[in-house]
Design a protein around this motif. Structure first.
Motif, short mmCIF file in Angstrom:
data_model
loop_
_atom_site.label_atom_id
_atom_site.label_comp_id
_atom_site.label_asym_id
_atom_site.label_seq_id
_atom_site.Cartn_x
_atom_site.Cartn_y
_atom_site.Cartn_z
N GLN A 104 0.81 -1.22 0.00
CA GLN A 104 0.00 0.00 0.00
C GLN A 104 0.84 1.27 0.00
OE1 GLN A 104 0.28 -2.20 2.37
NE2 GLN A 104 0.43 -1.29 4.41
N ALA A 105 2.16 1.14 0.11
CA ALA A 105 3.02 2.31 0.18
C ALA A 105 3.11 3.02 -1.17
CB ALA A 105 4.42 1.90 0.65
N GLU A 106 3.36 4.32 -1.12
CA GLU A 106 3.59 5.08 -2.34
C GLU A 106 4.98 4.77 -2.89
OE1 GLU A 106 3.15 9.17 -1.41
OE2 GLU A 106 0.98 9.04 -1.01
N MET A 107 5.17 5.09 -4.17
CA MET A 107 6.48 4.86 -4.77
C MET A 107 7.53 5.66 -4.00
SD MET A 107 7.74 5.22 -8.75
CE MET A 107 7.63 7.01 -8.83
N PRO A 108 8.58 4.99 -3.51
CA PRO A 108 9.57 5.70 -2.70
C PRO A 108 10.42 6.65 -3.53
CG PRO A 108 10.23 3.42 -3.04
CD PRO A 108 8.85 3.55 -3.61
N SER A 109 10.95 7.66 -2.87
CA SER A 109 11.85 8.60 -3.52
C SER A 109 13.06 7.86 -4.06
CB SER A 109 12.28 9.67 -2.52
OG SER A 109 13.11 10.63 -3.12
N GLY A 110 13.40 8.12 -5.33
CA GLY A 110 14.53 7.44 -5.94
C GLY A 110 14.15 6.26 -6.79
N ALA A 111 12.88 5.84 -6.71
CA ALA A 111 12.39 4.75 -7.56
C ALA A 111 11.72 5.35 -8.79
CB ALA A 111 11.41 3.87 -6.79
N GLU A 112 11.54 4.52 -9.83
CA GLU A 112 10.96 5.07 -11.06
C GLU A 112 9.78 4.28 -11.60
OE1 GLU A 112 13.84 5.15 -14.16
OE2 GLU A 112 14.00 2.97 -14.34
N ALA A 113 9.60 3.04 -11.16
CA ALA A 113 8.48 2.25 -11.70
C ALA A 113 8.25 1.03 -10.83
CB ALA A 113 8.77 1.83 -13.14
N LEU A 114 7.02 0.52 -10.88
CA LEU A 114 6.68 -0.70 -10.16
C LEU A 114 7.11 -1.90 -10.98
CD1 LEU A 114 5.17 -1.95 -7.71
CD2 LEU A 114 3.10 -1.92 -9.13
N VAL A 115 7.86 -2.80 -10.37
CA VAL A 115 8.32 -4.01 -11.05
C VAL A 115 7.32 -5.13 -10.90
CG1 VAL A 115 10.12 -5.79 -11.10
CG2 VAL A 115 10.75 -3.39 -10.79
N GLY A 116 6.82 -5.33 -9.69
CA GLY A 116 5.87 -6.41 -9.45
C GLY A 116 5.63 -6.58 -7.97
N PHE A 117 4.95 -7.66 -7.63
CA PHE A 117 4.57 -7.90 -6.25
C PHE A 117 5.04 -9.28 -5.81
CE2 PHE A 117 1.31 -5.02 -7.95
CZ PHE A 117 1.38 -3.99 -7.01
N LEU A 118 5.48 -9.35 -4.57
CA LEU A 118 5.74 -10.62 -3.91
C LEU A 118 4.52 -10.87 -3.03
CD1 LEU A 118 7.69 -12.96 -3.45
CD2 LEU A 118 8.90 -11.55 -1.77
N ASP A 119 3.51 -11.50 -3.64
CA ASP A 119 2.17 -11.52 -3.05
C ASP A 119 2.12 -12.16 -1.67
OD1 ASP A 119 1.02 -10.22 -5.23
OD2 ASP A 119 0.75 -12.09 -6.33
N ASP A 120 2.86 -13.27 -1.48
CA ASP A 120 2.76 -13.99 -0.21
C ASP A 120 3.10 -13.11 0.98
OD1 ASP A 120 2.06 -16.14 -1.70
OD2 ASP A 120 3.78 -17.40 -1.19
N ASP A 121 3.95 -12.11 0.75
CA ASP A 121 4.37 -11.26 1.85
C ASP A 121 3.92 -9.81 1.69
OD1 ASP A 121 6.07 -12.91 3.74
OD2 ASP A 121 6.95 -13.45 1.83
N ASN A 122 2.98 -9.59 0.74
CA ASN A 122 2.39 -8.26 0.53
C ASN A 122 3.45 -7.20 0.30
OD1 ASN A 122 -0.37 -9.09 0.92
ND2 ASN A 122 0.11 -9.30 3.10
N LEU A 123 4.43 -7.55 -0.53
CA LEU A 123 5.51 -6.63 -0.82
C LEU A 123 5.42 -6.12 -2.26
CD1 LEU A 123 8.58 -8.41 0.82
CD2 LEU A 123 7.19 -6.56 1.74
#
Length: 500
Positions: A104-123
């Motif tokens: 649920q976190a916003e894109m952190p400073s220094g990142a540029e795009a969402l790669v994917g999710f590690l669903d089992d650990d909600n990451l």
């Protein structure tokens, strides 16, 4: 993952009923191993081996860290209290390929795009925006941990897994007399001390590990603490061991002195991360708290020395742990044995022992004593050396005082810049607190003058390091006029240490 921890984890697959304990339930050995393996496979499939994280305490933090150990990757834990500027700096200087956050976190400073999710650990996994070519790390780097340093930019220290596990094994041995069966992580897991002692050492000791969120512990912001919430957390998880910084210990002692019950389960309270005043330790012992002070530094993989059941000496930070050796060179503590691989941007640390910058000595029985920091010692007009940490630790043991910086370079007497614990605290209450401290100090170390800070020292204002220590040069610069003004007036205290 190193052979020692990997082998130990394999041996632990006995369906431990509560290996990890969170507010959402428990994770047994089999489930933990499965989640680690799944995360490791996901990282390998994704081509990720140098991974930053900005995560709250919880099972997901542990799973990600242990998965990176499994694949021989590099973990770059970023404290949640880091500013956006500090996060960008850490991501750029570490060469991290991605940064993991809660979903649920916003894109952190220094990142540029969402790669994917590690669903089992909600990451959520965010690709880091490349700035320059990824820095070459010392061979064997398993963890890059950031220290506060002396400037606004944290400094990256590269550590290998063998060093981390050697420290963890020493800590297991040090606590073997009581062998705690349940450890509660009260410090952020992104802190090297909790990572090594709260996760690795607890795993090696076959103990259960409670990992509540930081808000459930009672943290508010970078340095705030809601003590009633902390007490509720302790009673909920009934730990046998915890690790505290001095301010957390003071909070528990003050609460207990005011009648708040503490869990009877506590058997081992390790305290470190800053000098602990003897008066605070005495108050804790009077309450029957099993408090053991220790000492360490990041460059040595965390803990170097520790008091322990059956081997405790008042005023000391304990005996040196088996993985380390301490020598005193011209009054400075130098550590051999466990050693970081180097700093980011450097190939390695200088050959030989680590010069800690801490002053101290070893007694004939091998107990280590810390007397101050070489660079912080000031010399009074009478030629007496004063370690400000010593005086500050006594001031901070007073219930009226939250933060303190002491100074007296070239002066006939000393001044303290103070932040009261409550905004409404009167000057008279602060003066009374100083008098209580002065009664325990030699005349050359006593406080004669006081400057009341206009606001708490904070990271945002550049007056506090990321791990909560005052940037004394910055504090003294901020209050230069007030300090000079105090010296133009009659001292508040006489040479005997009582109000004038």
């Amino acid at each position: 993952m190193t052979a020692s921890l990997d082998t130990r984890l394999g041996a632990l697959l006995r369906n431990h009923p509560a290996r990890l304990i969170t507010s959402h339930g428990t994770v047994d050995d089999a489930s933990l191993a499965a989640r680690i393996e799944h995360a490791a496979e996901w990282l390998l499939r994704s081509g990720l081996s140098r991974v930053a994280s900005r995560l709250d305490n919880g099972a997901a933090w542990c799973v990600l860290d242990l998965a990176l150990r499994r694949i021989g990757g590099v973990h770059v834990p970023l404290p949640t209290f880091f500013s956006n500027v500090q996060v960008r700096h850490a991501l750029a200087t570490s060469g991290a390929q991605c940064v993991m956050t809660e979903m649920q976190a916003e894109m952190p400073s220094g990142a540029e795009a969402l790669v994917g999710f590690l669903d089992d650990d909600n990451l959520a996994c965010w690709r880091v925006a490349p700035t320059t070519e990824a820095p070459v790390l010392p061979p064997g780097t398993a963890c890059i941990t950031y220290t506060s340093g002396t400037t606004g930019h944290p400094k990256g220290v590269c550590l290998d897994a063998a060093t981390l596990m050697a420290v963890a094994a020493s800590l297991v041995e040090a606590s073997s007399a009581v062998s705690p069966r349940r450890h509660l992580c009260l410090m952020p897991l992104s802190t090297l001390l909790e990572n090594v002692a709260g996760l690795y050492a607890a795993l090696l000791a076959d103990a259960a590990i409670a990992v509540p969120s930081l808000s459930e512990i009672g943290y508010t912001g970078a340095s705030g603490l809601h003590v009633p919430t902390l007490l509720q957390c302790l009673h909920r998880y009934q730990p046998e061991s915890v690790i505290l910084v001095p301010q957390l210990l003071l909070a528990l002692v003050m609460a207990a002195e005011q009648g708040a019950p503490l869990p009877a389960s506590l058997r081992y309270i390790a305290v470190g991360g800053g000098r602990v005043g003897p008066s605070l330790l005495a108050r804790a012992q009077a309450l029957g708290l099993p408090v053991f002070e220790g000492y360490g530094l990041t460059e040595c993989g965390s803990v170097v020395a520790l008091n322990r059941p059956g081997a405790t000496r008042a005023g000391s930070v304990g005996k040196v742990l088996p993985h380390a050796r301490v020598v005193i060179v011209e009054g400075e503590i130098c550590v051999q044995g466990a050693k970081a691989l180097g700093y980011l941007g450097d190939v390695s640390l200088p050959a030989g022992p680590i010069h800690t910058g801490d002053l101290g000595y070893l007694d004939p029985d091998g107990f280590l004593y810390i007397t101050g920091r070489r660079k912080h010692v000031f010399i009074t007009a009478f030629g007496r050396n004063v370690s400000p940490e010593w005086v500050e630790s006594e001031l901070l043991a007073q219930s009226a005082i939250a933060q303190a910086v002491v100074w007296g370079e070239g002066r006939a007497d000393n001044v303290a810049v103070l932040v009261p614990r409550q905004p409404g605290t009167s000057d008279d209450a602060l003066i009374h607190a100083i008098a209580e401290v002065n009664a325990q100090l030699p005349d050359y170390a006593r406080i004669s003058r006081m400057v009341r800070a206009t606001a708490p020292f904070s990271v945002a204002e550049g007056l506090l390091t990321a791990n909560g220590r005052p940037r004394r040069d910055a504090v003294l610069a901020r209050y230069t006029d007030e300090i000079e003004s105090s010296y133009r007036h009659i001292p508040l205290f006489s040479t005997s240490g009582v109000p004038a």
